[in-house]
Design a protein around this motif. Structure first.
Motif, PDB file in Angstrom:
ATOM      1  N   TYR A   1      42.183  23.800   9.002  1.00 54.31           N
ATOM      2  CA  TYR A   1      41.317  23.178   7.998  1.00 54.31           C
ATOM      3  C   TYR A   1      41.962  23.230   6.619  1.00 54.31           C
ATOM      4  O   TYR A   1      41.894  22.267   5.854  1.00 54.31           O
ATOM      5  N   SER A   2      42.615  24.362   6.289  1.00 56.65           N
ATOM      6  CA  SER A   2      43.281  24.491   5.000  1.00 56.65           C
ATOM      7  C   SER A   2      44.390  23.451   4.861  1.00 56.65           C
ATOM      8  O   SER A   2      44.562  22.841   3.800  1.00 56.65           O
TER       9      SER A   2
ATOM     10  N   PRO B   1      37.611  16.269  15.228  1.00 57.99           N
ATOM     11  CA  PRO B   1      38.395  16.694  16.403  1.00 57.99           C
ATOM     12  C   PRO B   1      39.785  16.067  16.473  1.00 57.99           C
ATOM     13  O   PRO B   1      40.746  16.734  16.873  1.00 57.99           O
ATOM     14  N   ASP B   2      39.909  14.791  16.085  1.00 56.74           N
ATOM     15  CA  ASP B   2      41.225  14.140  16.145  1.00 56.74           C
ATOM     16  C   ASP B   2      42.196  14.779  15.148  1.00 56.74           C
ATOM     17  O   ASP B   2      43.359  15.042  15.484  1.00 56.74           O
ATOM     18  N   ALA B   3      41.718  15.009  13.930  1.00 56.81           N
ATOM     19  CA  ALA B   3      42.570  15.640  12.920  1.00 56.81           C
ATOM     20  C   ALA B   3      42.936  17.059  13.342  1.00 56.81           C
ATOM     21  O   ALA B   3      44.084  17.498  13.167  1.00 56.81           O
ATOM     22  N   TYR B   4      41.974  17.776  13.909  1.00 57.55           N
ATOM     23  CA  TYR B   4      42.240  19.147  14.367  1.00 57.55           C
ATOM     24  C   TYR B   4      43.329  19.153  15.444  1.00 57.55           C
ATOM     25  O   TYR B   4      44.280  19.950  15.385  1.00 57.55           O
ATOM     26  N   ASP B   5      43.185  18.271  16.428  1.00 62.23           N
ATOM     27  CA  ASP B   5      44.179  18.228  17.513  1.00 62.23           C
ATOM     28  C   ASP B   5      45.557  17.846  16.973  1.00 62.23           C
ATOM     29  O   ASP B   5      46.578  18.423  17.388  1.00 62.23           O
ATOM     30  N   SER B   6      45.603  16.885  16.042  1.00 63.57           N
ATOM     31  CA  SER B   6      46.881  16.452  15.489  1.00 63.57           C
ATOM     32  C   SER B   6      47.586  17.587  14.751  1.00 63.57           C
ATOM     33  O   SER B   6      48.786  17.821  14.941  1.00 63.57           O
TER      34      SER B   6
ATOM     35  N   LYS C   1      44.460  20.223   2.157  1.00 60.39           N
ATOM     36  CA  LYS C   1      45.558  19.975   1.216  1.00 60.39           C
ATOM     37  C   LYS C   1      46.149  18.580   1.415  1.00 60.39           C
ATOM     38  O   LYS C   1      46.498  17.898   0.443  1.00 60.39           O
ATOM     39  N   MET C   2      46.267  18.156   2.651  1.00 56.39           N
ATOM     40  CA  MET C   2      46.786  16.820   2.920  1.00 56.39           C
ATOM     41  C   MET C   2      45.869  15.753   2.312  1.00 56.39           C
ATOM     42  O   MET C   2      46.333  14.768   1.729  1.00 56.39           O
ATOM     43  N   ALA C   3      44.540  15.980   2.425  1.00 58.60           N
ATOM     44  CA  ALA C   3      43.576  15.016   1.884  1.00 58.60           C
ATOM     45  C   ALA C   3      43.593  15.016   0.361  1.00 58.60           C
ATOM     46  O   ALA C   3      43.549  13.952  -0.277  1.00 58.60           O
ATOM     47  N   GLU C   4      43.670  16.214  -0.239  1.00 66.50           N
ATOM     48  CA  GLU C   4      43.636  16.310  -1.698  1.00 66.50           C
ATOM     49  C   GLU C   4      44.888  15.718  -2.330  1.00 66.50           C
ATOM     50  O   GLU C   4      44.825  15.074  -3.381  1.00 66.50           O
ATOM     51  N   ARG C   5      46.046  15.952  -1.703  1.00 71.08           N
ATOM     52  CA  ARG C   5      47.317  15.498  -2.282  1.00 71.08           C
ATOM     53  C   ARG C   5      47.757  14.137  -1.765  1.00 71.08           C
ATOM     54  O   ARG C   5      48.778  13.606  -2.207  1.00 71.08           O
ATOM     55  N   HIS C   6      47.009  13.589  -0.788  1.00 73.29           N
ATOM     56  CA  HIS C   6      47.340  12.286  -0.194  1.00 73.29           C
ATOM     57  C   HIS C   6      48.767  12.286   0.367  1.00 73.29           C
ATOM     58  O   HIS C   6      49.581  11.404   0.069  1.00 73.29           O
ATOM     59  N   ILE C   7      49.044  13.302   1.176  1.00 76.23           N
ATOM     60  CA  ILE C   7      50.380  13.426   1.764  1.00 76.23           C
ATOM     61  C   ILE C   7      50.258  13.640   3.266  1.00 76.23           C
ATOM     62  O   ILE C   7      49.197  13.988   3.783  1.00 76.23           O
ATOM     63  N   SER C   8      51.373  13.438   3.981  1.00 77.09           N
ATOM     64  CA  SER C   8      51.400  13.657   5.426  1.00 77.09           C
ATOM     65  C   SER C   8      51.752  15.114   5.719  1.00 77.09           C
ATOM     66  O   SER C   8      52.141  15.873   4.826  1.00 77.09           O
TER      67      SER C   8
END
Length: 698
Positions: free
Chosen positions: A242-243, A193-198, A247-254
């Motif tokens: 979610y997409s 939920p936190d990541a979704y809201d952000s 991508k942020m998680a896979e590429r380790h980027i903001s």
């Protein structure tokens, strides 16, 4: 909630020949069956199956599928029976409702065995009629839309995780990307939920800062194509949360570093215009290297076709552009459901999807336990794909990271079983070599080959792993039975009288063992001790033979000839015995026999195992020996050592430098030898060489 006439009118609008009476009967039956049942939202429960049916009318599915959607919860949640459904609505609808009911039972499962069994039943039902899956996906989609009404956070998260693990990948595999995206977004909202809201806040800020950015970019693409004679429909959208998060998680980027948040779809009339539009786009805006994919010439396994590219737009940002025809777009959104044709009673199946379903059914046949079934099924659903070609040009789709062994099993199980090597792009490579997109693969085979346990370390497809594991299990049982027969023969030799013809049959009854092979395997695995077997064959014989249950007395050495190292027995790595060494075995319950040299110091620490006197037998297969070779620190000395080993036909398995100083290098070498005599000749030759200071067996 849709009213009865509204639902029927929807179906008749796209299928005038639909069975109106069937739909009306289903509506009334479900309404009466669910009665006063309520959902967590407080709405009548009956509203749920009707909304599910409404979702499927958007896909323009046939009347039997719509009736199944209306009835899909009646068997599970009401007093209605499968027999009633079949009597009133026919065998076809009853079969579909039963298939959906079985899949519904996967929900609320925590034990792997129960979940796997229900998944097994569902996959088999789906393999005969994929409408079962279409109804269940619509059912799950509506449940996710109303998930927020469930008060228990733990239950919401469990349902969301099931959606992410099972239903979204299933939707993707049959090309229903619109269903997949919405389910992933709704599940992501519950799980993170936190990541979704952000992310949603960042997207809102992007819209506010950019104004009508999507509209401006879309208009620019349409104008550019129109100037070159291509009339196209342009649709722009932000990627779903979610997409973006993935991508942020896979590429380790903001979020700020993510460059392609926007995607545009260019819908044209013909395949020729797809490629012309691609050329116009690349002429106008710089292409981002490595981001072009042609899924028209090589469609995804679920039938998806489109051209993908990313360009740097004049708005100083990267955008993704997907170019496709109207038919491709319909299939990209709703997959298999987009080209359903049940007017003639036969579904329009895509070869890619039916091939994927066949793979799943193949996994069902090979999986030995629930954990394997769930593991292999998820493998088949999740992984990104690559394309490889056979020497005849046949296109084989595989998960990213696949090896030639995965390719071989994808072509045919027999080819995988007999693989000894591979040629990739004309070059001979090991079976563990990862394949790249576009590789041409030729599998080298031999009828004498059989699947090897080490293949499991680099096979990644569910089909390959389940086939290898199945063979390994079968091989292990064969070897255990053969070893058990050797132990059994020695046990019988200790009985102080001749056995009668019915002794073995009576022993099976006393031991409550179903057959002779199972008994032999139990003896080999030490699941039953020698004294128990003796007494089962001839009551009281163990005591007469002087056998104590703690320390059975062995009269003669048991030969391990004909057995495969690493299966029924293992050569201990601490002493690496080879044929000709005097050996002893350590038996532990439900483990292979561990074979040591009689001089091995590790034997002193083996109080938890029974000792077994073993013999190699005539013409035993070779083994590996470890040597410590000290060579002079001068050019060519290592070559002298290798030359001696080669001259004596001793293959080097491993070589490492363990110590180095000014004058000498100490090397630990593992070699394959035929027997002790072969090893002694090698050691003598090494010691005789001037370049070698010392050579000893470790």
């Amino acid at each position: 909630m849709l009213r009865q006439y509204e639902l029927v009118d929807r179906v008749l609008a796209y299928d005038p020949d639909a069975d109106e009476a069937l739909l009306n009967r289903a509506y009334v039956f479900s309404l009466q069956a669910h009665g006063s049942q309520k959902r967590a939202s407080g709405d009548p429960y009956f509203s749920h199956p009707i909304e599910v049916a409404g979702i499927l009318t958007d896909l323009q599915l046939d009347d039997e599928t719509i009736a199944t959607a209306i009835l899909h919860d009646t068997i599970e949640d009401t007093v209605a029976t499968a027999e009633q459904i079949e009597k009133i609505f026919g065998a076809s609808v009853a079969r579909l409702v039963d298939g959906v009911t079985k899949l519904s039972k996967i929900e609320a499962q925590t034990e792997n065995e129960r979940a796997a069994e229900n998944l097994r039943k569902f996959l088999l039902a789906m393999s005969s009629d994929i409408r079962v899956l279409l109804v269940k996906l619509a059912d799950r989609l509506h449940n996710m839309r109303t998930l927020h009404h469930i008060p228990s956070e733990a239950k919401r998260r469990r349902i969301a995780k099931e959606t992410m693990d099972i239903y979204a990948p299933l939707a993707e595999r049959i090309g229903m990307y619109e269903f997949m995206r919405e389910m992933q977004t709704l599940a992501f909202q519950q799980l993170e939920p936190d990541a979704y809201d952000s992310i949603t806040k960042r997207l809102d800020q992007l819209r506010e800062g950019g104004g009508d950015l999507i509209s401006r970019i879309g208009s620019g693409i349409r104008l550019q194509l129109g100037r070159n004679g291509i009339q196209a429909e342009i649709m722009g959208r932000e990627k779903h949360p979610y997409s973006i998060w993935k991508k942020m998680a896979e590429r380790h980027i903001s979020f700020e570093q993510l460059s392609d948040v926007m995607a545009f779809r260019v819908i044209v009339k013909t395949v020729d215009e797809c490629y012309r539009a691609l050329g116009i786009v690349h002429q106008r805006w710089p292409m981002v290297p490595g981001r072009f994919k042609d899924y028209i010439s090589t469609p995804k396994r679920n039938g998806y076709r489109s051209l993908h590219t990313s360009v740097i737009h004049s708005e100083k940002m990267r955008i993704e552009i997907q170019i496709r025809t109207e038919d491709m777009h319909a299939e990209a959104e709703y997959g298999l459901a987009a080209h359903w044709a049940y007017k003639l009673g036969q579904p329009a199946r895509s070869e890619g999807n039916s091939g994927w379903i066949r793979d799943l059914v193949d996994i069902l046949e090979h999986a030995d336990n629930p954990e394997e079934l769930l593991e292999h099924t998820r493998m088949a659903m999740y992984q990104d794909r690559i394309f490889a070609f056979s020497p005849t040009g046949e296109l084989i789709q595989l998960p990213k990271g696949s090896t030639p062994i995965d390719f071989a099993y994808a072509v045919h199980t027999d080819l995988g079983d007999q693989a000894v090597g591979a040629k990739v792009n004309g070059r001979v490579v090991p079976l563990r070599t990862p394949l790249e997109n576009g590789d041409q693969v030729q599998i080298l085979r031999s009828k004498a080959q059989e699947p090897q346990p080490e293949w499991l370390s680099y096979a990644i497809t569910g089909k390959a792993r389940s086939s290898i594991r199945r063979f390994v299990r079968h091989k292990e049982r064969e070897e255990m039975v053969a070893l058990g027969r050797k132990f059994y023969k020695e046990i019988v030799g200790r009985i102080p009288a001749q056995l009668g013809p019915d002794a073995i049959r009576n022993a099976l009854k006393r031991l409550k063992v179903p057959d002779e092979e199972t008994l032999m395997e139990a003896i080999a695995r030490k699941l039953v001790d020698d004294a128990t077997v003796m007494d089962a064959l001839m009551p009281g014989s163990a005591e007469k033979a002087g056998v104590k249950r703690e320390v059975p007395h062995q009269r003669e050495a048991i030969s391990i000839k004909g057995l495969t190292p690493g299966v029924a027995f293992q050569l201990a790595p601490c002493c690496n015995p080879v044929p000709g060494d005097r050996i002893v075995g350590l038996r532990r319950e439900d483990q292979p026999v561990e074979v040591h040299m009689i001089e091995c110091p590790k034997l002193a620490d083996s109080q938890d195992a029974d000792w077994v006197d073993l013999a190699w037998g005539d013409k035993a297969d070779g083994g590996t020996a470890k040597l410590r070779v000290i060579v002079k620190n001068e050019p060519g000395s290592l070559g002298v050592m290798a030359g001696i080993l080669g001259a004596h036909k001793a293959n080097i398995v491993n070589l490492s430098l363990s110590h180095r100083d000014r004058s000498f290098h100490t090397n630990d070498v593992t070699i394959e030898v035929h027997d002790v005599q072969h090893l002694m000749k090698i050691l003598a030759a090494l010691r005789a060489a001037d370049a070698i200071s010392a050579a000893e067996r470790v």
